[in-house]
Write a protein that holds these residues in place. Structure first.
Motif, PDB file in Angstrom:
ATOM      1  N   UNK A 106       4.535  -3.736   6.040  1.00  0.00           N
ATOM      2  CA  UNK A 106       3.710  -2.630   5.563  1.00  0.00           C
ATOM      3  C   UNK A 106       3.721  -2.589   4.046  1.00  0.00           C
ATOM      4  N   UNK A 107       2.515  -2.567   3.467  1.00  0.00           N
ATOM      5  CA  UNK A 107       2.330  -2.463   2.020  1.00  0.00           C
ATOM      6  C   UNK A 107       2.076  -0.999   1.658  1.00  0.00           C
ATOM      7  N   UNK A 108       2.933  -0.465   0.797  1.00  0.00           N
ATOM      8  CA  UNK A 108       2.787   0.908   0.320  1.00  0.00           C
ATOM      9  C   UNK A 108       2.408   0.877  -1.153  1.00  0.00           C
ATOM     10  N   UNK A 109       1.295   1.523  -1.539  1.00  0.00           N
ATOM     11  CA  UNK A 109       0.914   1.512  -2.952  1.00  0.00           C
ATOM     12  C   UNK A 109       1.958   2.230  -3.798  1.00  0.00           C
ATOM     13  N   UNK A 110       1.965   1.919  -5.104  1.00  0.00           N
ATOM     14  CA  UNK A 110       2.931   2.572  -5.984  1.00  0.00           C
ATOM     15  C   UNK A 110       2.526   4.027  -6.235  1.00  0.00           C
ATOM     16  N   UNK A 111       3.288   4.735  -7.068  1.00  0.00           N
ATOM     17  CA  UNK A 111       3.087   6.168  -7.236  1.00  0.00           C
ATOM     18  C   UNK A 111       1.745   6.529  -7.850  1.00  0.00           C
ATOM     19  N   UNK A 112       1.099   5.523  -8.471  1.00  0.00           N
ATOM     20  CA  UNK A 112      -0.226   5.759  -9.045  1.00  0.00           C
ATOM     21  C   UNK A 112      -1.347   5.203  -8.161  1.00  0.00           C
ATOM     22  N   UNK A 113      -1.000   4.824  -6.936  1.00  0.00           N
ATOM     23  CA  UNK A 113      -1.996   4.357  -5.976  1.00  0.00           C
ATOM     24  C   UNK A 113      -2.348   2.886  -6.092  1.00  0.00           C
ATOM     25  N   UNK A 114      -1.566   2.106  -6.856  1.00  0.00           N
ATOM     26  CA  UNK A 114      -1.857   0.690  -7.041  1.00  0.00           C
ATOM     27  C   UNK A 114      -1.309  -0.141  -5.880  1.00  0.00           C
ATOM     28  N   UNK A 115      -2.207  -0.889  -5.235  1.00  0.00           N
ATOM     29  CA  UNK A 115      -1.779  -1.821  -4.200  1.00  0.00           C
ATOM     30  C   UNK A 115      -1.276  -3.125  -4.824  1.00  0.00           C
ATOM     31  N   UNK A 116      -1.807  -3.489  -5.972  1.00  0.00           N
ATOM     32  CA  UNK A 116      -1.351  -4.698  -6.661  1.00  0.00           C
ATOM     33  C   UNK A 116       0.134  -4.589  -6.978  1.00  0.00           C
ATOM     34  N   UNK A 117       0.598  -3.394  -7.319  1.00  0.00           N
ATOM     35  CA  UNK A 117       2.005  -3.168  -7.644  1.00  0.00           C
ATOM     36  C   UNK A 117       2.763  -2.500  -6.509  1.00  0.00           C
ATOM     37  N   UNK A 118       2.228  -2.585  -5.307  1.00  0.00           N
ATOM     38  CA  UNK A 118       2.859  -1.956  -4.156  1.00  0.00           C
ATOM     39  C   UNK A 118       4.091  -2.705  -3.676  1.00  0.00           C
ATOM     40  N   UNK A 119       4.788  -2.098  -2.720  1.00  0.00           N
ATOM     41  CA  UNK A 119       6.018  -2.677  -2.174  1.00  0.00           C
ATOM     42  C   UNK A 119       5.894  -2.871  -0.670  1.00  0.00           C
ATOM     43  N   UNK A 120       6.684  -3.807  -0.148  1.00  0.00           N
ATOM     44  CA  UNK A 120       6.629  -4.178   1.261  1.00  0.00           C
ATOM     45  C   UNK A 120       7.886  -3.714   1.993  1.00  0.00           C
ATOM     46  N   UNK A 121       7.691  -3.232   3.212  1.00  0.00           N
ATOM     47  CA  UNK A 121       8.800  -2.954   4.117  1.00  0.00           C
ATOM     48  C   UNK A 121       8.458  -3.545   5.473  1.00  0.00           C
ATOM     49  N   UNK A 122       9.486  -4.028   6.175  1.00  0.00           N
ATOM     50  CA  UNK A 122       9.240  -4.577   7.498  1.00  0.00           C
ATOM     51  C   UNK A 122       9.146  -3.450   8.510  1.00  0.00           C
ATOM     52  N   UNK A 123       8.176  -3.562   9.419  1.00  0.00           N
ATOM     53  CA  UNK A 123       8.045  -2.613  10.516  1.00  0.00           C
ATOM     54  C   UNK A 123       8.382  -3.328  11.815  1.00  0.00           C
ATOM     55  N   UNK A 124       8.297  -2.615  12.920  1.00  0.00           N
ATOM     56  CA  UNK A 124       8.698  -3.175  14.208  1.00  0.00           C
ATOM     57  C   UNK A 124       7.891  -4.422  14.562  1.00  0.00           C
ATOM     58  N   UNK A 125       8.554  -5.355  15.187  1.00  0.00           N
ATOM     59  CA  UNK A 125       7.893  -6.565  15.678  1.00  0.00           C
ATOM     60  C   UNK A 125       7.212  -6.282  17.008  1.00  0.00           C
ATOM     61  N   UNK A 126       6.251  -7.118  17.358  1.00  0.00           N
ATOM     62  CA  UNK A 126       5.540  -6.952  18.623  1.00  0.00           C
ATOM     63  C   UNK A 126       6.499  -7.101  19.801  1.00  0.00           C
TER      64      UNK A 126
END
Length: 517
Positions: A88-108
Motif C-alpha cells: 500500500x502506497x500512502x501519500x506524504x503529509x502534503x498529498x504527494x504520491x511521488x514522496x509516499x511510503x509503502x507498507x505491506x498489507x495482507x497477502x492473498x
C-alpha cells in the motif's frame, strides 16, 4: 491476454479443459538483482517521475509491481504481480504520491497467487480480484477469487459462479448501480455478484462470442460497450461490437467498428497466427470512446464510438508497426487519452502516445520504456491528476499538461460544516463518479476510479488527509444524477479551519469550508 493454439468447434468444449486449447500471454520478465541500479532516471524536463520510494516487493525477479488499485481512502494497493504479496502506497503529509511510503498489507488467501486477473474497487470500499490466467505462475485459468477489506486487512475467498471451471484473464466491471459483473474468459458466460451473500446470478444472454480478450467500457447511458475478438468464431473480416443492457441482462449488436480492432493476422498468416488481442478503450468527457487495436501484421487501428448516437468512425492508425496487444490507457484530467503501445504482438520497446480527440501524438517515454512491451504496463488515475504507472520493474507517475474543464468537476451540493476526527458523515452532489472509468487495460487488471474521494486540507499546515468513502449511491459515469456517499474522517485529521473537496478521476470540486472540531 491469451491466444489460442487450437480452436475447438464448440465454446462449451473450452470449459472442459482450458489448458488444452490456450497459449498464455508471457510471464513477467525475469529481473536480475542489479535491475534497480540500472534504471535510467527521466531526463530533465520529462513529464515522468520515478517514485522516490519503490515498493519492496518480495519476489522482484519473478513478479514485480503491477495492478495498481486506488482505495477510497486515497491510498493505492499494488500487487507483486503474480505473487501473493500486496503493498500500500500512502501519500506524504502534503498529498504527494511521488514522496509516499509503502507498507505491506495482507497477502492473498492460501492457494491463490494470481497473474492477469480482474480487479475492482467496490462501492463499499472493499477490493475484489477474480480469476487469473496464471496461479503461482502456472497457466491454469483459475476460477478462484477473493475480496480484500482494508478496515480489517483481511482477504475473504469468493466461490466462482456455479458451473464455472475457469475465470482466467477475464474482464470485470462495477455497473452503474454498484453491482459487480464478472466474465468467464473462456465462455460467453457472465455473472452478477451479491456483495452481502457473495453469491452469483447469471447474466449476459445473447453474447455473440466468448468473452476472451474483450474489455468492458461503461457508457453514459449506464450500458456497457465491448468489441468482439472472435475467439472460437474466427472471421478474418469480423468487426462487430456489442452493448450490454443491465435492464434486460442481455447483449445486442452495437454495429461495425469499421476498422478491425482485434488481431486476426489476416494479412500475415491468418487464423493460425491470430492472437485475438484487443487494446484498451477509454470514454472521454465528450461522450466518445477511443478504442485501440492490435495487429500482428503492422500498425494497429483505432476507432471512435460516439455514445450519444451509437455511430462508429475510424480513428488514426498507430505509427509504424505500433499497436496495443493488451496494454494500458488512461483519461488525463485535461481530456486527453494517455496510452502505451509497442510493436506488433508482445514486442519491445514501448512508445507512449496521447489522443486529444483529433490526433495521436507521441510523448516522451517512461523510465525503462526501451525494455517494455505494452502488456507490461498498468495505469491508474491518482487523486492529484497524475497517472501512476507500473511495468513489473518500477513505479512512476506521468504529469499531464494543462488542466480540466470545470464542467467536468464534481460539484458539492450538501456537506457538513463541522466534522470531528473519527466521525462519519454524508456528502452529496453531482458528477461524483467522474466522466469516465478513468483507466483501462485490454481484458483484465481493471483500475477504474469512477467513485468519489473526500480530501480535507488543513488551512494552517497545508497537510492533506483523505476520508474513507463508502456506500456511494451510484457508480454511473458522466451522469447528472445527484449522488451521495458516506465519508469517515480519520482519527489523525488535524483540527481547525480546513478546505474540503470531492475528487473523481483526479479532478477536484470547488472547495467548501469545513471546521474540524
Amino acid at each position: 491476454m491469451v491466444f489460442f493454439a487450437a480452436h475447438p468447434s464448440s465454446v462449451l468444449a473450452q470449459s472442459a479443459g482450458a489448458e488444452a486449447f490456450l497459449k498464455p500471454k508471457p510471464l513477467p520478465p525475469k529481473k536480475g538483482p542489479t535491475a534497480f541500479a540500472a534504471t535510467v532516471a527521466p531526463v530533465a524536463g520529462s513529464p515522468w517521475q520515478l517514485l522516490t520510494n519503490q515498493p519492496p516487493v518480495l519476489d522482484y525477479a519473478d513478479c514485480g509491481p503491477g495492478n495498481p488499485i486506488l482505495l477510497t481512502d486515497g491510498t493505492v494497493m499494488v500487487q507483486d504481480d503474480g505473487c501473493q504479496d500486496w503493498w500500500k502506497l500512502t501519500p506524504d503529509e502534503f498529498g504527494s504520491y511521488v514522496n509516499g511510503t509503502w507498507t505491506q498489507v495482507a497477502s492473498t488467501p492460501a492457494g491463490y497467487s494470481p497473474l492477469y486477473h480482474s480487479s475492482a474497487e467496490l462501492p463499499d470500499g472493499r477490493v475484489i480480484i477474480e480469476g487469473g490466467e496464471y496461479n503461482f505462475l502456472q497457466a491454469v485459468w483459475t476460477n478462484l477469487g477473493a475480496i480484500y477489506n482494508p478496515l480489517t486487512n483481511t482477504w475473504t475467498s469468493v466461490n466462482p459462479p456455479t458451473g464455472w471451471s475457469t475465470i482466467g484473464d477475464a474482464q470485470g466491471v462495477v455497473l452503474f448501480d454498484g453491482t459487480f459483473m464478472q466474465a468467464n474468459c473462456c465462455t460467453d458466460q457472465a455473472a452478477l455478484l451479491n456483495l452481502n451473500t457473495l453469491t452469483w446470478t447469471p447474466t449476459g444472454s445473447g453474447k455473440f462470442d466468448v468473452n476472451d480478450e474483450e474489455g468492458w467500457t461503461l457508457l453514459p447511458n449506464k450500458q456497457v460497450l465491448t468489441v468482439d475478438a472472435y475467439v472460437f468464431s474466427y472471421d478474418s473480416n469480423g468487426k462487430n461490437s456489442e452493448i450490454y443492457n443491465p435492464a434486460t441482462g442481455s447483449w445486442s449488436s452495437a454495429g461495425s467498428t469499421i476498422v478491425q480492432l482485434w488481431d486476426s493476422a489476416a494479412r500475415c498468416g491468418g487464423r493460425g497466427l491470430a492472437s485475438y488481442e484487443v487494446g484498451p478503450a477509454i470514454l472521454r468527457p465528450d461522450g466518445t470512446v477511443f478504442y485501440t487495436g492490435a495487429n500482428r501484421c503492422g500498425a494497429g487501428h483505432t476507432a471512435v464510438y460516439h455514445s450519444n448516437t451509437g455511430v462508429w468512425m475510424p480513428g488514426p492508425d498507430f505509427p509504424d508497426t505500433l499497436d496495443i496487444a493488451d496494454g494500458p490507457a488512461a483519461l488525463e484530467p485535461n481530456g486527453k487519452v494517455l496510452m502505451m503501445a509497442s510493436p506488433k504482438i508482445f514486442n519491445t520497446p514501448s512508445t507512449f502516445l496521447e489522443w486529444d480527440g483529433s490526433s495521436l501524438t507521441e510523448i516522451p517515454p517512461a523510465p525503462h520504456a526501451s525494455n517494455d512491451s505494452s502488456f507490461y504496463g498498468n495505469f491508474l488515475v491518482l487523486p492529484t491528476g497524475q497517472i501512476l504507472f507500473t511495468d513489473f520493474f518500477f513505479v512512476s507517475v506521468y504529469n499531464p499538461s494543462g488542466t480540466y474543464n470545470p464542467a467536468w468537476a464534481p460539484s458539492i451540493q450538501s456537506a457538513p460544516a463541522n466534522v470531528s476526527p473519527g466521525g462519519s458523515y454524508t456528502i452529496s452532489g453531482h458528477r461524483f463518479n467522474g466522466m469516465s472509468q478513468g483507466a483501462a487495460y485490454g481484458d483484465d487488471q481493471q483500475a477504474a476510479t469512477n467513485f468519489p474521494l473526500v480530501r480535507i486540507t488543513n488551512n494552517r499546515t497545508g497537510h492533506v488527509f483523505y476520508s474513507r468513502t463508502h456506500d456511494h449511491t451510484s457508480m454511473a459515469v458522466a451522469s447528472g444524477d445527484l449522488v451521495s456517499t458516506h465519508f469517515d474522517v480519520p482519527a489523525t485529521q488535524e483540527r481547525g479551519p480546513s478546505q474540503l473537496v470531492v475528487v473523481a478521476n483526479g479532478i477536484p470540486s470547488a472547495p467548501v469550508a469545513v471546521t474540524v472540531d
